[in-house]
Design a protein around this motif. Structure first.
Motif, PDB file in Angstrom:
ATOM      1  N   SER A 136      -1.706   9.311  -3.690  1.00 14.75           N
ATOM      2  CA  SER A 136      -0.958   8.079  -3.449  1.00 14.75           C
ATOM      3  C   SER A 136      -1.575   6.868  -4.145  1.00 14.75           C
ATOM      4  CB  SER A 136      -0.850   7.814  -1.941  1.00 14.75           C
ATOM      5  OG  SER A 136      -2.093   7.380  -1.398  1.00 14.75           O
ATOM      6  N   SER A 177      -0.632   6.102   2.941  1.00 15.84           N
ATOM      7  CA  SER A 177       0.446   6.969   2.464  1.00 15.84           C
ATOM      8  C   SER A 177       1.110   7.647   3.653  1.00 15.84           C
ATOM      9  CB  SER A 177      -0.116   8.044   1.520  1.00 15.84           C
ATOM     10  OG  SER A 177       0.846   9.047   1.258  1.00 15.84           O
ATOM     11  N   GLU A 227      -3.621  14.119  -0.536  1.00 16.86           N
ATOM     12  CA  GLU A 227      -2.423  13.268  -0.466  1.00 16.86           C
ATOM     13  C   GLU A 227      -2.790  11.789  -0.558  1.00 16.86           C
ATOM     14  OE1 GLU A 227       0.672  13.960  -0.696  1.00 16.86           O
ATOM     15  OE2 GLU A 227       0.479  16.138  -0.617  1.00 16.86           O
TER      16      GLU A 227
END
Length: 423
Positions: free
Chosen positions: A69, A12, A65
Motif C-alpha cells: 500500500s 490500508s 499488504e
C-alpha cells in the motif's frame, strides 16, 4: 511545502486496523516504522484458524499488504521482530519466515513473551527502509542503498544478517550469548551471558569500523528479571567504552524486557541500534561525516545512571523505556493500570518536550503490559496523549517489570531538524 521532514502515517484496508489507536505504518525521513502485525484476517477482524504456522503466515501477509500500500516490498525490510507465545514454536515460525526472505535476510530478533493481544500465538513487526525519505525534493531521493554485513567473529545465522545499515543507522540482529567459535552458549550465569552478548555486538561493530560508543539504543531481553543486577554489573564494564564517552558519562538509551523464553534457552539477549555517521551511499559530501549524537536528560522525568533518557542522531530520537515512576520521588504511582499508563506517558512527554519536540513527533510506541487484560484501561489513558492514533505501535505482555510496575512504555521520536555535524 516545508523543506523539513514530515511524519507520514498511512493505513490500508487490506491489512487489519488492529486494537487501539495506531497507524499501520509511520514514515519519517528514511524509515517506515510498522505497527506489530497480529494474525488477524482483515476481512473478519479475527485471528485466523489453525495453529502457529497459519498465524505466522497471516502476520507476514498483513505486512506484505501494508508494504504494498505504500509502494514497498519485502526486500525493503531492514529488521524483523518476532514475538512468540511459546518458544517451542520457534522452528515452525522460522520456516514461514524463510519463505519470505530466501535471498536477502534482514536483521532479526525473536523472543517468547507472557501474552500477546487477542490471545495470539505470534506477532511480527517490521522496520522498513524508505529510499526516497520524507524530505521534499531531497537530492538523494531514491538512491540510498542497504548495506548488509556479517563477520565470523560473531555468531552467524542462516535466518538473519548481523547488521543492516540504511541511511544514518545500523540495525543489529539481537545477539545471544553464543561463543562464535563453538556455536554454543557460554558457560556461567546471566553476568557471563551478558558479557558475551556485548562482545558479539562489539565484534560486529568492529567489523564495520564503527565505535562501540556509536550505539544509541540497547534493548535487553531477560529471562529472569531477578538477574538484572548481574546483567548491570556486566553492562557497566562496556558502557561508557571510550575516554571521550567516559568524560561525558555517555550511555545509550535502554529498555529492559522480561521475556518468558529465548532461543537456545538463553538467559539474556541484547539488541542494538547504532548511529552510522557516514550514512549509506550515495550521500552528498556535506551530508556525510561528523553528524553528532545528542544525549539528553531532564529532571522532569526519572533518571537512571545506566541509561540516557533520549539519544538523538540524525532524524530520530530513541527514548529509554519509562516506568510509572514519579520523577521527583521515584516512587511507583498508585491506583492501578490507568494512572500508571498516564505516568509513563507523562514521563515520555516531559522528555520529548525537554528537547523541543511534542507528542505529535512520536512515530513509534512500544508498550509492555504485566496483565494483558489491562488493555482496555490502558487505551483510555493512551488515547488522551495520542487522540489521532498517529504512532505505530507494539503491545506485548511481560512476565514482570521493575518496581513491580504494571506497565512500561518506550518510544521513537522524529527529529525534523536532525543533529548537526561537528563544528
Amino acid at each position: 511545502m516545508s523543506n523539513f521532514n514530515a511524519v507520514l502515517a498511512r493505513n490500508s484496508e487490506n491489512a487489519p486496523s488492529g486494537m487501539g489507536k495506531h497507524s499501520q505504518t509511520v514514515a519519517f525521513s528514511h524509515y517506515n516504522n510498522l505497527s506489530a502485525q497480529l494474525p488477524v484476517n482483515p476481512e473478519t477482524g479475527r485471528i485466523v484458524e489453525g495453529g502457529v504456522k497459519e498465524q505466522a503466515e497471516q502476520c507476514f501477509k498483513n505486512i506484505q499488504e501494508v508494504l504494498k500500500s505504500i509502494g514497498h516490498d519485502m526486500n525493503d525490510v531492514v529488521r524483523i521482530t518476532i514475538f512468540l507465545k511459546n518458544i517451542s514454536d520457534l522452528n515452525v515460525v522460522g520456516e514461514v519466515y524463510s519463505i519470505h526472505f530466501s535471498d536477502y535476510q534482514p536483521t532479526l530478533t525473536t523472543a517468547a513473551v507472557a501474552a500477546l493481544p487477542l490471545g495470539a500465538l505470534v506477532q511480527v513487526e517490521a522496520l522498513i527502509s524508505n529510499g526516497e525519505g520524507t524530505i521534499p525534493n531531497a537530492p538523494q531521493a531514491g538512491d540510498l542503498v542497504k548495506i548488509a554485513s556479517n563477520t565470523n567473529n560473531a555468531p552467524t545465522s542462516p535466518l538473519s544478517t548481523q547488521s543492516v545499515a540504511f541511511s544514518h543507522y545500523n540495525n543489529l540482529s539481537a545477539q545471544l550469548p553464543i561463543d562464535p567459535q563453538s556455536g554454543k552458549l557460554v558457560a556461567g550465569g546471566a553476568k557471563e551471558q551478558t558479557s558475551q552478548c556485548l562482545r558479539n555486538i562489539k565484534a560486529i561493530l568492529e567489523n564495520m569500523d564503527v565505535p562501540f560508543d556509536d550505539i544509541v539504543k540497547i534493548n535487553i531481553f531477560l529471562k529472569n528479571l531477578s538477574d538484572i543486577d548481574s546483567v548491570n554489573e556486566a553492562y557497566r564494564a562496556f558502557f561508557p567504552d571510550s575516554a571521550i564517552a567516559r568524560a561525558v558519562a555517555y550511555v545509550p538509551a535502554r529498555t529492559v524486557v522480561a521475556v518468558s523464553g529465548l532461543p537456545m534457552d538463553a538467559l539474556v539477549q541484547i539488541e542494538a541500534v547504532v548511529s552510522h555517521g557516514d550514512g549509506t551511499p550515495p550521500q552528498a559530501v556535506e551530508d556525510r561525516h561528523g553528524i553528532v549524537i545528542w544525549a539528553n536528560n531532564t529532571d522532569c522525568a526519572p533518571r537512571c545512571a545506566l541509561s540516557t533518557q533520549t539519544v538523538a542522531f540524525s532524524h530520530y530520537n530513541h527514548l529509554s523505556a519509562q516506568l510509572p515512576l514519579h520523577p521527583e520521588t521515584r516512587a511507583l504511582v498508585s491506583g492501578g493500570i490507568k494512572p500508571q499508563a498516564e505516568q509513563c506517558l507523562k514521563n515520555i512527554q516531559a522528555i520529548v518536550e525537554s528537547i523541543g519536540h511534542s507528542m505529535n513527533d512520536v512515530v513509534k510506541v512500544n508498550i509492555f503490559l504485566k496483565n494483558m487484560e489491562d488493555m482496555g484501561a490502558m487505551e483510555e489513558a493512551y488515547s488522551a496523549f495520542f487522540p489521532g492514533g498517529i504512532p505505530a505501535r507494539r503491545t506485548v505482555g511481560v512476565t514482570s517489570l521493575p518496581h513491580d510496575a504494571l506497565i512500561q512504555i518506550d518510544a521513537v521520536v522524529a527529529n525534523a531538524e536532525g543533529t548537526p555535524p561537528k563544528a
